[in-house]
Design a protein around this motif. Structure first.
Motif, short mmCIF file in Angstrom:
data_model
loop_
_atom_site.label_atom_id
_atom_site.label_comp_id
_atom_site.label_asym_id
_atom_site.label_seq_id
_atom_site.Cartn_x
_atom_site.Cartn_y
_atom_site.Cartn_z
N HIS A 1 0.84 -1.21 0.00
CA HIS A 1 0.00 0.00 0.00
C HIS A 1 0.87 1.26 0.00
O HIS A 1 0.57 2.24 -0.68
CB HIS A 1 -0.93 0.02 1.22
N ARG B 1 2.28 1.85 -3.35
CA ARG B 1 1.30 2.47 -4.26
C ARG B 1 1.12 3.95 -3.92
O ARG B 1 0.95 4.78 -4.82
CB ARG B 1 -0.04 1.72 -4.20
N TYR C 1 -11.85 11.24 -6.39
CA TYR C 1 -12.88 10.41 -5.74
C TYR C 1 -14.27 11.04 -5.79
O TYR C 1 -15.25 10.43 -5.35
CB TYR C 1 -12.43 9.98 -4.33
N GLU D 1 -14.89 -1.07 -13.03
CA GLU D 1 -14.79 -1.55 -11.65
C GLU D 1 -15.96 -1.06 -10.83
O GLU D 1 -16.82 -0.31 -11.32
CB GLU D 1 -13.47 -1.08 -11.03
N SER E 1 -17.35 1.08 -7.27
CA SER E 1 -17.02 2.46 -6.88
C SER E 1 -15.66 2.51 -6.17
O SER E 1 -14.87 3.41 -6.43
CB SER E 1 -18.12 3.06 -6.01
N THR E 2 -15.42 1.57 -5.29
CA THR E 2 -14.10 1.51 -4.64
C THR E 2 -13.66 0.04 -4.50
O THR E 2 -13.15 -0.38 -3.47
CB THR E 2 -14.11 2.17 -3.24
N SER E 3 -13.88 -0.70 -5.56
CA SER E 3 -13.52 -2.12 -5.54
C SER E 3 -13.33 -2.60 -6.97
O SER E 3 -13.85 -2.00 -7.91
CB SER E 3 -14.62 -2.93 -4.87
N LEU F 1 -8.45 1.36 -10.64
CA LEU F 1 -7.37 1.39 -9.67
C LEU F 1 -6.88 -0.05 -9.57
O LEU F 1 -7.70 -0.96 -9.37
CB LEU F 1 -7.84 1.87 -8.29
N ILE G 1 -4.83 -3.84 -4.67
CA ILE G 1 -3.94 -4.77 -3.99
C ILE G 1 -4.71 -6.05 -3.67
O ILE G 1 -4.17 -7.15 -3.75
CB ILE G 1 -3.32 -4.08 -2.76
N THR G 2 -6.00 -5.92 -3.37
CA THR G 2 -6.83 -7.11 -3.15
C THR G 2 -6.98 -7.87 -4.47
O THR G 2 -6.93 -9.11 -4.48
CB THR G 2 -8.21 -6.70 -2.61
N ARG G 3 -7.16 -7.16 -5.56
CA ARG G 3 -7.25 -7.78 -6.90
C ARG G 3 -6.02 -8.64 -7.15
O ARG G 3 -6.11 -9.80 -7.56
CB ARG G 3 -7.37 -6.66 -7.95
N CYS H 1 -13.95 -6.90 -5.05
CA CYS H 1 -12.95 -7.05 -4.00
C CYS H 1 -12.18 -5.75 -3.82
O CYS H 1 -12.02 -4.97 -4.76
CB CYS H 1 -12.00 -8.21 -4.30
N THR I 1 -9.82 -3.47 -0.37
CA THR I 1 -9.46 -3.43 1.05
C THR I 1 -10.72 -3.25 1.90
O THR I 1 -10.93 -3.97 2.87
CB THR I 1 -8.48 -2.27 1.30
N1 PMP Z 1 -10.91 0.68 -7.10
C1 PMP Z 1 -11.03 1.85 -6.46
C2 PMP Z 1 -11.52 3.04 -7.21
C3 PMP Z 1 -10.70 1.94 -5.10
O1 PMP Z 1 -10.82 3.11 -4.45
C4 PMP Z 1 -10.26 0.79 -4.42
C5 PMP Z 1 -9.95 0.87 -2.94
N2 PMP Z 1 -8.65 1.29 -2.72
C6 PMP Z 1 -10.13 -0.40 -5.14
C7 PMP Z 1 -10.47 -0.43 -6.48
C8 PMP Z 1 -9.58 -1.63 -4.48
O2 PMP Z 1 -8.21 -1.46 -4.23
P1 PMP Z 1 -7.46 -2.18 -3.04
O3 PMP Z 1 -7.73 -3.63 -3.20
O4 PMP Z 1 -6.05 -1.85 -3.21
O5 PMP Z 1 -8.05 -1.67 -1.79
#
Ligand code: PMP
Length: 322
Positions: A55, A58, A161, A190, A192-194, A214, A217-219, A253, A255
């Motif tokens: 993390h 990144r 964001y 993707e 919204s945040t995964s 993005l 890291i989970t991906r 998926c 974080t």
């Molecule tokens: N896409 C977006 C836009 C995100 O904000 C996140 C959360 N950081 C992810 C994907 C998943 O990323 P990570 O697995 O690194 O948390």
């Protein structure tokens, strides 16, 4: 909540961790950040941070895109973040948020170099972000994902964001649990945040890093364990919107999201609408591993507490010990 905040290289009480209204990160969104989880392991009475160096690497990469420097190298940043969690004496699942940002401007304008680089990190207890025990209802958003040559999605830039926030908020107001975003070309990007995975004919499919995602890291973690532990073939390839409606399984998926099954897309059921068998296997494996319970992947888990009882040492406003 959070007692101690890391500002630059100093730990300060949260009440003193304030910034100027002239801060460029506040005025124009000039910041880069990370979202990191730490998991409490009850048997060992230990808090483990999942993939902390990755993390922070990144964060460093995001910072470079905005012509920003982190205050120290990755090893030192790892130690400062670990120490922050320890000083807050967190003994439950928690979230860590480091932010590198542009502070006071030296001149009016939009030259990124006319503002001072700053750094802050804070943490707080955090349980689930998305429901993981049932299939989520997701809707394809009419908000399109930002594109790399406009505001790069591969960097976690504060201002960008606004894009997932519009998608997520509108999808919640429309009655969905989560939004899926398409690229400006109309391909699936993707959540919204995964990040998104599909199960198609027994293989995992996920949009490639060039599809305005993005690169999670989970991906990366899921890709690795899917192949290594479950012998699943993983294909990074472009995904059409209409393909979503006929896949065997789908999951998000991240974080925050961890591994969350998708039960329906745009009101069309995926599988039987519950968690599919491959998704469930990956989810269970993931949730065990992040808590430091799998010796093979223990190197991805940074222990926080250097003494079993946690720390009582709260030297506020002290310079970080090397
Ligand atoms: N896409 C977006 C836009 C995100 O904000 C996140 C959360 N950081 C992810 C994907 C998943 O990323 P990570 O697995 O690194 O948390």
């Amino acid at each position: 909540m959070t007692d101690v905040v890391l500002m630059g290289d100093k730990f300060v009480p949260a009440a003193e961790a304030t910034i100027s209204v002239r801060t460029m990160a506040f005025n124009s969104g000039w910041s880069v950040f990370e979202g990191i989880r730490a998991y409490w392991n009850e048997e060992e009475e230990q808090l483990f941070v999942f993939r902390l160096p990755e993390h922070l690497q990144r964060l460093h990469n995001s910072a470079r895109i905005l012509r920003m420097e982190l205050p120290a190298d990755i090893d030192e940043m790892v130690e400062r973040c670990r120490s922050l969690l320890e000083r807050n004496n967190l003994r439950e699942d928690s979230y860590l948020r480091p932010i590198a940002y542009k502070g006071l401007p030296t001149k009016l304008g939009v030259n990124l170099l006319d503002a001072v680089d700053e750094f802050v990190a804070y943490c707080f207890p955090q349980g689930r972000y998305l429901p993981t025990e049932r299939g989520l209802s997701v809707g394809v958003s009419s908000w399109v994902r930002i594109q790399d040559n406009a505001a790069p999605p591969r960097a976690k830039i504060g201002g960008t964001y606004v894009n997932p926030a519009l998608a997520k908020t509108d999808s919640l107001l429309q009655g969905f649990d989560e939004a899926l975003m398409l690229t400006s070309e109309g391909n699936v990007a993707e959540g919204s945040t995964s990040n998104l995975f599909l199960v198609v004919n027994g293989e995992l499919v996920t949009p490639p890093s060039t599809e305005d995602i993005l690169v999670g890291i989970t991906r990366g973690t899921i890709m690795e364990i899917a192949e290594e532990e479950f012998g699943l073939k993983v294909r990074e390839r472009v995904v059409d919107r209409s393909e979503l409606y006929s896949v065997d399984e789908a999951f998000l998926c991240g974080t925050g999201a961890e591994v969350a099954a998708i039960g329906s897309v745009d009101g069309r059921r995926i599988g039987d609408g519950n968690i599919g068998p491959i998704t469930r296997q990956l989810q269970e494996f993931y949730l065990d591993m992040v808590r430091g319970k799998n010796p093979k992947y223990r190197h991805w888990c940074t222990p926080v507490h250097t003494s079993a009882a946690g720390t009582s040492d709260r030297e506020l406003s002290s310079t970080v010990a090397k």
